[in-house]
Design a protein around this motif. Structure first.
Motif: not given
Lengths: 233, 233
Positions: A180-191, A196-210
């Motif tokens: 499951f691929v999402s650039s929304n960190a919250w969506d990647a977390l929920g998935a 699911f196996t997950t891939h976070w597309v971090n386009r803005q170079g943000l920290p991942f959620e805490a």
């Protein structure tokens, strides 16, 4: 890892929701960026309020309204909140732009490559059926997506387990065989929580959620998904 | 309308969450306002992700973490997000301030007046039991609140129906005999959906959410609740 299907989030991941900023700036000079961010935040907030208020006594949330309608309501709220003139013409222009969001430039080639490798490709989105169809079409992605799955049928938005559960109803493979691929960190977390196996597309170079755990993979754009799939050259 | 109990949201309604901004500005010059807003937004976002991801197969969300812990995690995220130095000393100072938030000036007198009229008074909050006790104590509100209800016991946050349902478990009156008071529009909306009589304290003069219905009452500060109760002089 054997991945049998790659499922993409749509808004923010395949389609650039902040691309709306250019038109917003044109219609409301010096407010474009603020409108784009607040509109998006409010739209997502509404999906969450509806989903978490579900009393679980009917099929889906009794407060459900299609994403297209929430998109319009959140735009109207945002303009009111910023004390900007809200004429139906301006709202209409922004909504029409939203129906034809710019895809990120690398996306089509990545989707083609995944599809050519024999892996199933799909979208799972909060978006309404109609708005997804129009976005996929205007991005020229019709031929590279096997399935376009909307939460409309269950009347609950992501990150509800019911929403992620829709994928397996359409593509009957194990949870961890779905990337499951999402650039929304919250969506990647929920998935990830869902299994699911997950891939976070971090386009803005943000920290991942805490909140934990972290997604299995991440990278700066959609091309990085090819690395997760070991399809990169 | 016969109101038998007035139930207040805590953070934002009785206690000023943005009062943290002064200390944040002192610790991180020119970032105080940004920290206060982003910290609050992230804290609320985490409550929502946890609540809406609940698979409903255990008692409460399996992803639940107490609000105090979410408050710390969201602060740490916010500082990382803003690329600010995060030393444990600074985090600790901000957390201690959060444990003793400034109440809005009019609140104590309003609570005293309601209590004196014979109506039951209570808090229903996402806050952990401990942090609520410390906030109530440092605001001097111990004698004017009959009940302090935390969502801790059900491991789901507002706006879940389970959270609002806690009120009637503690104060057994009809839903519409409860006046639920919140300065958070989303909380007033969730409580209205749930069936409470509701009063939105609109301290910032914002438009109400674009989702319906509107709360039954609203006003600019906590004194306006006395009008809803017909207790104003």
């Amino acid at each position: 890892m054997t991945i049998k299907a790659v499922v993409f989030d749509a808004y923010g991941t395949l389609f650039d929701v902040y691309s709306i900023q250019v038109l917003a700036e044109e219609l409301y000079p010096s407010h474009g960026a603020d409108i784009a961010v607040k509109w998006r935040d409010k739209q997502i907030e509404y999906t969450r309020l509806i989903t978490q208020s579900d009393p679980h006594n009917t099929s889906g949330s009794q407060y459900f309204r299609p994403f297209w309608e929430l998109t319009r309501l959140s735009l109207e709220y945002t303009l009111d909140r910023l004390k900007l003139n809200r004429e139906s013409d301006q709202v209409e222009k922004l909504m029409q732009q939203y129906a034809h969001l710019t895809p990120f430039t690398e996306n089509l080639a990545v989707l083609q490559k995944i599809k050519a490798s024999g892996v199933t490709t799909a979208i799972l989105s909060n978006g309404s059926v109609d708005m997804l169809a129009s976005a996929v079409k205007s991005a020229g992605m019709e031929d590279v997506l096997d399935q376009v799955i909307s939460v409309d049928s269950i009347r609950l938005f992501k990150t509800s387990p019911e929403s992620y559960g829709l994928v397996q109803q359409t593509i009957p493979v194990n949870k961890d065989e779905i990337l499951f691929v999402s650039s929304n960190a919250w969506d990647a977390l929920g998935a990830t929580w869902f299994g699911f196996t997950t891939h976070w597309v971090n386009r803005q170079g943000l920290p991942f959620e805490a909140l934990t755990p972290r997604p299995h993979y991440s990278g700066p754009d959609l091309k990085s998904v090819l690395h997760s799939l070991e399809l990169a050259e």
